[in-house]
Design a protein around this motif. Structure first.
Motif, PDB file in Angstrom:
ATOM      1  N   SER A  50       0.862  -1.199  -0.041  1.00 13.98           N
ATOM      2  CA  SER A  50      -0.034   0.041  -0.024  1.00 13.98           C
ATOM      3  C   SER A  50       0.865   1.249   0.045  1.00 13.98           C
ATOM      4  O   SER A  50       2.156   1.159   0.270  1.00 13.98           O
ATOM      5  CB  SER A  50      -0.797  -0.072   1.168  1.00 13.98           C
ATOM      6  OG  SER A  50      -0.095   0.425   2.497  1.00 13.98           O
ATOM      7  N   ARG A  51       0.146   2.353  -0.248  1.00  9.98           N
ATOM      8  CA  ARG A  51       1.063   3.575  -0.359  1.00  9.98           C
ATOM      9  C   ARG A  51       1.608   3.860   1.146  1.00  9.98           C
ATOM     10  O   ARG A  51       2.820   4.239   1.281  1.00  9.98           O
ATOM     11  CB  ARG A  51      -0.055   4.666  -0.661  1.00  9.98           C
ATOM     12  CG  ARG A  51       0.500   6.209  -0.281  1.00  9.98           C
ATOM     13  CD  ARG A  51      -0.384   7.183  -0.730  1.00  9.98           C
ATOM     14  NE  ARG A  51      -0.182   8.461  -0.321  1.00  9.98           N
ATOM     15  CZ  ARG A  51      -0.251   9.040   0.815  1.00  9.98           C
ATOM     16  NH1 ARG A  51      -0.940   8.407   1.759  1.00  9.98           N
ATOM     17  NH2 ARG A  51      -0.048  10.452   0.896  1.00  9.98           N
ATOM     18  N   ASP A  52       0.736   3.732   2.081  1.00  6.03           N
ATOM     19  CA  ASP A  52       1.186   3.770   3.717  1.00  6.03           C
ATOM     20  C   ASP A  52       2.527   2.830   3.787  1.00  6.03           C
ATOM     21  O   ASP A  52       3.545   3.209   4.419  1.00  6.03           O
ATOM     22  CB  ASP A  52       0.171   3.592   4.484  1.00  6.03           C
ATOM     23  CG  ASP A  52      -0.690   4.723   4.660  1.00  6.03           C
ATOM     24  OD1 ASP A  52      -0.384   5.795   4.138  1.00  6.03           O
ATOM     25  OD2 ASP A  52      -1.804   4.545   5.192  1.00  6.03           O
ATOM     26  N   ASN A  69       9.802   9.633  -3.607  1.00  3.08           N
ATOM     27  CA  ASN A  69       8.904  10.068  -4.465  1.00  3.08           C
ATOM     28  C   ASN A  69       8.888   9.070  -5.684  1.00  3.08           C
ATOM     29  O   ASN A  69       7.867   8.474  -6.376  1.00  3.08           O
ATOM     30  CB  ASN A  69       8.912  11.451  -5.060  1.00  3.08           C
ATOM     31  CG  ASN A  69       8.479  12.442  -3.996  1.00  3.08           C
ATOM     32  OD1 ASN A  69       7.448  11.877  -3.142  1.00  3.08           O
ATOM     33  ND2 ASN A  69       8.705  13.682  -4.222  1.00  3.08           N
ATOM     34  N   LEU A  72       7.345   5.853  -4.706  1.00  2.15           N
ATOM     35  CA  LEU A  72       5.900   5.765  -4.816  1.00  2.15           C
ATOM     36  C   LEU A  72       5.356   5.653  -6.043  1.00  2.15           C
ATOM     37  O   LEU A  72       4.285   5.102  -6.519  1.00  2.15           O
ATOM     38  CB  LEU A  72       5.302   7.293  -4.053  1.00  2.15           C
ATOM     39  CG  LEU A  72       5.679   7.019  -2.733  1.00  2.15           C
ATOM     40  CD1 LEU A  72       5.199   8.479  -2.309  1.00  2.15           C
ATOM     41  CD2 LEU A  72       4.499   6.280  -1.949  1.00  2.15           C
ATOM     42  N   GLY A  76       2.888   2.871  -8.189  1.00  2.00           N
ATOM     43  CA  GLY A  76       1.562   3.053  -8.730  1.00  2.00           C
ATOM     44  C   GLY A  76       0.664   4.526  -8.053  1.00  2.00           C
ATOM     45  O   GLY A  76      -0.425   4.855  -7.943  1.00  2.00           O
ATOM     46  N   TYR A  77       1.618   4.962  -7.157  1.00  3.19           N
ATOM     47  CA  TYR A  77       1.094   6.105  -6.177  1.00  3.19           C
ATOM     48  C   TYR A  77       1.418   7.485  -6.757  1.00  3.19           C
ATOM     49  O   TYR A  77       2.733   7.809  -7.062  1.00  3.19           O
ATOM     50  CB  TYR A  77       1.237   6.105  -4.829  1.00  3.19           C
ATOM     51  CG  TYR A  77       0.768   4.472  -4.271  1.00  3.19           C
ATOM     52  CD1 TYR A  77      -0.662   4.125  -4.270  1.00  3.19           C
ATOM     53  CD2 TYR A  77       1.564   3.587  -3.791  1.00  3.19           C
ATOM     54  CE1 TYR A  77      -1.071   2.980  -3.894  1.00  3.19           C
ATOM     55  CE2 TYR A  77       1.158   2.108  -3.539  1.00  3.19           C
ATOM     56  CZ  TYR A  77      -0.173   1.901  -3.500  1.00  3.19           C
ATOM     57  OH  TYR A  77      -0.639   0.837  -3.312  1.00  3.19           O
ATOM     58  N   ALA A  78       0.961   8.579  -6.320  1.00  7.23           N
ATOM     59  CA  ALA A  78       1.300  10.036  -6.518  1.00  7.23           C
ATOM     60  C   ALA A  78       2.367  10.366  -5.536  1.00  7.23           C
ATOM     61  O   ALA A  78       2.154   9.700  -4.493  1.00  7.23           O
ATOM     62  CB  ALA A  78       0.292  10.897  -6.525  1.00  7.23           C
ATOM     63  N   VAL A  80       4.345  12.463  -2.644  1.00 10.30           N
ATOM     64  CA  VAL A  80       3.873  13.095  -1.682  1.00 10.30           C
ATOM     65  C   VAL A  80       4.644  14.414  -1.154  1.00 10.30           C
ATOM     66  O   VAL A  80       4.243  15.055  -0.506  1.00 10.30           O
ATOM     67  CB  VAL A  80       3.555  12.140  -0.273  1.00 10.30           C
ATOM     68  CG1 VAL A  80       2.616  11.085  -0.626  1.00 10.30           C
ATOM     69  CG2 VAL A  80       5.001  11.807   0.252  1.00 10.30           C
TER      70      VAL A  80
END
Length: 266
Positions: A50-52, A69, A72, A76-78, A80
């Motif tokens: 997961s992102r977290d 970054n 992430l 597949g995540y933006a 932060v």
């Protein structure tokens, strides 16, 4: 082909960072408060983090913000963490603080550099060094390590050239180990190729009465001796801030201190 698992890119990259930090799966799993089975599944691609989870693992691995970054994005995540331009309005207070630190350090040289060791800001006393460097090495973006070790740079005026060169290359190599930055690797390769007329110590050892590696600079008939302190921001949440460092030079003997004070009054 049944039963063969292909590592997901994010899993493989997290494993590389874990190995770079010399953590076992058990050690990292304990820090992140997850099971070794879960971590193993992430690293082999059997489980997508997961992102977290990406943020938790990269935090415990002390991955630099820029690389967090990137990881992430791979997962597949933006991203932060913002990356502000140094002249952005939101960094106005930071720029003012840096200017205050630099000006307050006069008559001793001080410089602000980014992650690649490019010059960002400096105080007027830095001219003590830059006046000894060929102009082509000071054209933006001026790299302070290149300007220090290049044959046309400060190197030709450094009395303990071999010792100071070994110190700078060791510092850069440690930074590469922390960041895995290919640009810094290329810079290290370039600097290592510059000629050095003196032997370089394999290990930094103190000379008689020395407690720090000194920078000994010949200016005319004088020899000036300095040591430096590097400071960074304590709680950066922006990539730009996280990659800034202030290097402040101090006189390493009374004669150098007296000369710098007299020059400031001239």
């Amino acid at each position: 082909m049944g039963g063969v698992t292909t590592a997901h890119p994010i899993g493989a990259q997290l494993r590389q960072w874990r190995e770079r930090r010399r953590y076992s799966q058990l050690e990292l799993a304990n820090l992140a408060e997850i099971s070794t089975r879960h971590l193993s599944f992430v690293e082999t691609g059997r489980s997508t983090p997961s992102r977290d989870m990406v943020l938790v693992l990269t935090d415990h691995l002390e991955v630099p913000l820029r690389e967090r970054n990137k990881l992430l994005l791979v997962a597949g995540y933006a991203p932060v963490y913002a990356e502000s331009a140094f002249d952005a309005p939101q960094l106005a207070s930071v720029r003012a603080a840096l200017r205050q630190v630099l000006d307050g350090h006069d008559p001793y040289p001080a410089v602000v550099v980014d992650r690649a060791w490019n010059l960002v800001e400096a105080n007027s006393a830095l001219s003590l060094f830059t006046d000894l460097v060929a102009p082509h090495l000071l054209a933006p973006p001026a790299n302070v390590l290149r300007a220090s070790l290049h044959p046309d740079g400060l190197a030709r005026h450094i009395v303990n050239h071999g010792e100071w060169r070994a110190h700078l290359l060791t510092r850069l190599r440690r930074q590469i180990e922390i960041t895995a930055d290919p640009g810094l690797t290329a810079l290290h390769r370039e600097l290592s190729g510059y000629p050095c007329p003196e032997p370089e110590p394999a290990v930094e050892l103190p000379g008689p009465g020395e407690i720090l590696v000194p920078l000994r600079v010949r200016a005319g008939d004088l020899e000036l001796r300095f040591f430096s302190i590097i400071a960074t921001f304590g709680t950066p949440m922006d990539v730009t801030l996280a990659e800034l460092a202030i290097e402040s030079f101090y006189p390493a003997d009374p004669a150098t201190a007296d000369l710098l004070r007299s020059l400031s009054k001239a």
